[in-house]
Design a protein around this motif. Structure first.
Motif, PDB file in Angstrom:
ATOM      1  N   VAL A   1      10.560   6.073 -19.059  1.00  0.00           N
ATOM      2  CA  VAL A   1       9.127   5.731 -18.755  1.00  0.00           C
ATOM      3  C   VAL A   1       9.426   5.046 -17.694  1.00  0.00           C
ATOM      4  N   TYR A   2       8.434   5.272 -16.593  1.00  0.00           N
ATOM      5  CA  TYR A   2       8.479   4.565 -15.319  1.00  0.00           C
ATOM      6  C   TYR A   2       6.993   3.981 -14.886  1.00  0.00           C
ATOM      7  N   GLY A   3       7.240   2.751 -14.434  1.00  0.00           N
ATOM      8  CA  GLY A   3       5.874   2.372 -13.804  1.00  0.00           C
ATOM      9  C   GLY A   3       5.526   2.842 -12.535  1.00  0.00           C
ATOM     10  N   LYS A   4       4.295   3.433 -12.226  1.00  0.00           N
ATOM     11  CA  LYS A   4       3.875   3.773 -10.862  1.00  0.00           C
ATOM     12  C   LYS A   4       2.945   2.975 -10.224  1.00  0.00           C
ATOM     13  N   ARG A   5       2.910   2.434  -9.182  1.00  0.00           N
ATOM     14  CA  ARG A   5       1.863   1.201  -8.786  1.00  0.00           C
ATOM     15  C   ARG A   5       0.885   2.202  -8.121  1.00  0.00           C
ATOM     16  N   ASN A   6      -0.467   1.758  -8.522  1.00  0.00           N
ATOM     17  CA  ASN A   6      -1.611   2.057  -8.212  1.00  0.00           C
ATOM     18  C   ASN A   6      -1.985   1.319  -6.759  1.00  0.00           C
ATOM     19  N   GLU A   7      -1.518  -0.123  -6.827  1.00  0.00           N
ATOM     20  CA  GLU A   7      -1.986  -0.984  -5.685  1.00  0.00           C
ATOM     21  C   GLU A   7      -0.957  -1.822  -5.502  1.00  0.00           C
ATOM     22  N   ARG A   8      -0.629  -2.281  -4.253  1.00  0.00           N
ATOM     23  CA  ARG A   8       0.412  -3.238  -3.946  1.00  0.00           C
ATOM     24  C   ARG A   8      -0.557  -4.399  -3.505  1.00  0.00           C
ATOM     25  N   LYS A   9      -0.884  -5.469  -4.191  1.00  0.00           N
ATOM     26  CA  LYS A   9      -1.456  -6.673  -3.765  1.00  0.00           C
ATOM     27  C   LYS A   9      -0.717  -7.536  -3.055  1.00  0.00           C
ATOM     28  N   GLY A  10      -1.263  -8.149  -1.802  1.00  0.00           N
ATOM     29  CA  GLY A  10      -0.331  -8.985  -1.063  1.00  0.00           C
ATOM     30  C   GLY A  10       0.409  -8.208   0.177  1.00  0.00           C
ATOM     31  N   GLU A  11       0.461  -6.988   0.102  1.00  0.00           N
ATOM     32  CA  GLU A  11       1.314  -6.452   1.226  1.00  0.00           C
ATOM     33  C   GLU A  11       0.168  -6.127   2.417  1.00  0.00           C
ATOM     34  N   SER A  12       0.772  -6.165   3.667  1.00  0.00           N
ATOM     35  CA  SER A  12       0.287  -5.810   4.759  1.00  0.00           C
ATOM     36  C   SER A  12      -0.054  -4.382   5.122  1.00  0.00           C
ATOM     37  N   PHE A  13      -1.014  -4.006   5.718  1.00  0.00           N
ATOM     38  CA  PHE A  13      -1.434  -2.547   5.934  1.00  0.00           C
ATOM     39  C   PHE A  13      -0.357  -2.002   6.761  1.00  0.00           C
ATOM     40  N   ILE A  14       0.274  -2.387   7.565  1.00  0.00           N
ATOM     41  CA  ILE A  14       1.510  -2.044   8.179  1.00  0.00           C
ATOM     42  C   ILE A  14       2.673  -1.435   7.338  1.00  0.00           C
ATOM     43  N   LYS A  15       2.878  -2.541   6.364  1.00  0.00           N
ATOM     44  CA  LYS A  15       4.007  -2.191   5.296  1.00  0.00           C
ATOM     45  C   LYS A  15       3.366  -1.128   4.340  1.00  0.00           C
ATOM     46  N   LYS A  16       2.180  -1.156   4.093  1.00  0.00           N
ATOM     47  CA  LYS A  16       2.108   0.000   3.000  1.00  0.00           C
ATOM     48  C   LYS A  16       2.092   1.389   3.883  1.00  0.00           C
ATOM     49  N   LYS A  17       1.696   1.548   5.046  1.00  0.00           N
ATOM     50  CA  LYS A  17       1.616   2.610   5.896  1.00  0.00           C
ATOM     51  C   LYS A  17       3.092   3.275   6.217  1.00  0.00           C
ATOM     52  N   MET A  18       3.960   2.397   6.524  1.00  0.00           N
ATOM     53  CA  MET A  18       5.295   2.392   6.718  1.00  0.00           C
ATOM     54  C   MET A  18       6.079   3.030   5.484  1.00  0.00           C
ATOM     55  N   SER A  19       5.691   2.459   4.361  1.00  0.00           N
ATOM     56  CA  SER A  19       5.998   3.102   3.026  1.00  0.00           C
ATOM     57  C   SER A  19       5.584   4.174   2.799  1.00  0.00           C
ATOM     58  N   GLU A  20       4.469   4.575   2.979  1.00  0.00           N
ATOM     59  CA  GLU A  20       4.065   5.984   2.598  1.00  0.00           C
ATOM     60  C   GLU A  20       4.450   6.962   3.640  1.00  0.00           C
ATOM     61  N   MET A  21       4.866   6.746   4.929  1.00  0.00           N
ATOM     62  CA  MET A  21       5.751   7.547   5.594  1.00  0.00           C
ATOM     63  C   MET A  21       6.873   7.781   5.454  1.00  0.00           C
TER      64      MET A  21
ATOM     65  N   LYS B   1       8.311  10.075 -18.400  1.00  0.00           N
ATOM     66  CA  LYS B   1       6.719   9.808 -18.429  1.00  0.00           C
ATOM     67  C   LYS B   1       6.392   8.584 -17.592  1.00  0.00           C
ATOM     68  N   GLU B   2       5.386   8.831 -16.924  1.00  0.00           N
ATOM     69  CA  GLU B   2       4.891   7.647 -16.014  1.00  0.00           C
ATOM     70  C   GLU B   2       3.681   6.904 -16.540  1.00  0.00           C
ATOM     71  N   VAL B   3       3.598   5.801 -16.173  1.00  0.00           N
ATOM     72  CA  VAL B   3       2.447   4.726 -16.827  1.00  0.00           C
ATOM     73  C   VAL B   3       2.035   4.004 -15.290  1.00  0.00           C
ATOM     74  N   HIS B   4       0.851   3.987 -15.210  1.00  0.00           N
ATOM     75  CA  HIS B   4       0.213   3.194 -14.091  1.00  0.00           C
ATOM     76  C   HIS B   4       0.065   1.604 -14.120  1.00  0.00           C
ATOM     77  N   PHE B   5       0.227   1.058 -13.263  1.00  0.00           N
ATOM     78  CA  PHE B   5      -0.166  -0.282 -13.257  1.00  0.00           C
ATOM     79  C   PHE B   5      -0.254  -0.801 -11.691  1.00  0.00           C
ATOM     80  N   ASP B   6      -1.275  -2.043 -11.640  1.00  0.00           N
ATOM     81  CA  ASP B   6      -1.324  -2.700 -10.264  1.00  0.00           C
ATOM     82  C   ASP B   6      -0.418  -3.723 -10.261  1.00  0.00           C
ATOM     83  N   ALA B   7       0.395  -3.727  -8.898  1.00  0.00           N
ATOM     84  CA  ALA B   7       1.300  -4.549  -8.628  1.00  0.00           C
ATOM     85  C   ALA B   7       0.744  -5.816  -8.247  1.00  0.00           C
ATOM     86  N   GLU B   8       1.063  -7.010  -8.932  1.00  0.00           N
ATOM     87  CA  GLU B   8       0.357  -8.270  -8.779  1.00  0.00           C
ATOM     88  C   GLU B   8       1.179  -9.026  -7.230  1.00  0.00           C
TER      89      GLU B   8
END
Length: 330
Positions: free
Chosen positions: A120-140, A193-200
């Motif tokens: 049962v793994y956690g899937k992040r909905n939102e990553r609080k405190g991370e920069s826009f560039i870091k999020k986009k690089m992670s997506e790519m 099985k996935e569960v969703h959460f917001d990374a604080e």
């Protein structure tokens, strides 16, 4: 007899977070203690601050708190492998000590485990405190990894998860030292099985993951999950070779028809630099794979332990199986 759930917490210089993490964690799982026993295994990955003493203080008042103190800083991947080796639970939950993984998600994870899911793994909905560039690089990066990996890769999914004992035993059997645990979770299979959460945001302190650490982890992810970079080098090499032959034929025909022409040095220099750069890139890609082979063939233990639940480990007591240096029962 109650089943045991182990909570494995790798830590590196997390002294400021440990007390708050333990308090919030124990408060959250209190409803589960009627059905399950818990083990809190803190894996110290060479911390330089007061993390070890903080955990030892907790162990004095709570016998379910255990400390696994590695001999040096090996990195989070190895620290988690050590936790898997030493945890005793029927299920194991891996999470960070900085409270970016909200403990309340554990209640939902256990529900799905009771329903028969083994991972049962956690899937992040939102990553609080991370920069826009870091999020986009992670997506790519994840798009690239998903496209070329032979094993399914889940974007937004990290190490926050509950694993049944059958999953833990399967991962322990994997003896490679150049580890990318996120890929191993998917490689072993089993019902997921996935569960969703917001990374604080971190409760305190600064992230230990610098740009070069993330870059290394990303390269490890690519080279551990796919050989596509080697294929890319071969494909580009073939394209450049065919292009060079065609260009050579063009120059030969032009010379025979129009005679020798002095101009052309800029083109020649450009082609030399292009081919030279491609060769160096290809050697670098091959070097990454050869480096992994080199480290694997050393067959060294994955880690050494200097202390476990308050007992100092003497070198003479260490048994050395195929993958790791594990102590006798303590």
């Amino acid at each position: 007899m109650k089943k045991l759930i182990s909570i494995c917490v790798p830590m590196y210089n997390e002294s400021e977070n440990i007390d708050a993490f333990y308090k919030q964690l124990t408060t959250t799982i209190k409803p589960l203690t009627q059905k399950y026993d818990f083990e809190f295994l803190f894996i110290n990955d060479g911390s330089l601050d007061d993390s070890v003493n903080k955990v030892k203080a907790l162990a004095q008042v709570d016998s379910s708190v255990k400390l696994l103190d590695l001999s040096r800083n090996y990195g989070k991947e190895v620290a988690m492998a050590a936790g898997f080796d030493y945890c005793q639970g029927d299920a194991v939950i891996t999470m960070d000590a900085d409270l970016q993984h909200p403990p309340k998600v554990i209640l939902e994870m256990v529900e799905h485990w009771e329903a028969g899911y083994l991972d049962v793994y956690g899937k992040r909905n939102e990553r609080k405190g991370e920069s826009f560039i870091k999020k986009k690089m992670s997506e790519m990066y994840y798009k690239l990894l998903i496209k070329f990996s032979k094993v399914e890769v889940l974007p937004g999914v990290g190490d926050y998860r509950l694993l049944d004992r059958v999953c833990i035993d399967s991962i322990i059997r994997i003896k490679e030292t150049q580890r990318y645990t996120k890929g191993l979770y998917m490689w072993i299979g089993f019902r997921k099985k996935e569960v969703h959460f917001d990374a604080e945001e971190r409760f305190a302190g600064e992230t230990k993951w610098k740009f070069m650490d993330l870059l290394k982890l990303g390269i490890d992810g690519l080279t551990s999950n796919t050989t596509f970079p080697l294929k890319i080098a071969g494909i580009l090499g073939g394209i450049l070779s065919v292009s060079s032959i065609l260009y050579m034929v063009y120059i030969l025909i032009s010379t025979l028809i129009y005679g020798t022409s002095v101009p052309g040095y800029p083109t020649l220099v450009t082609l030399i630099l292009l081919l030279g750069g491609f060769q160096l890139i290809s050697l670098g890609i091959m070097g990454e794979y050869l480096g992994k082979i080199f480290h694997e063939t050393k067959n060294r233990p994955l880690y050494f332990v200097q202390e476990y639940t308050g007992e100092t480990i003497e070198l003479e007591k260490i048994q050395v199986p195929q993958r790791f240096a594990k102590t006798e029962s303590v």
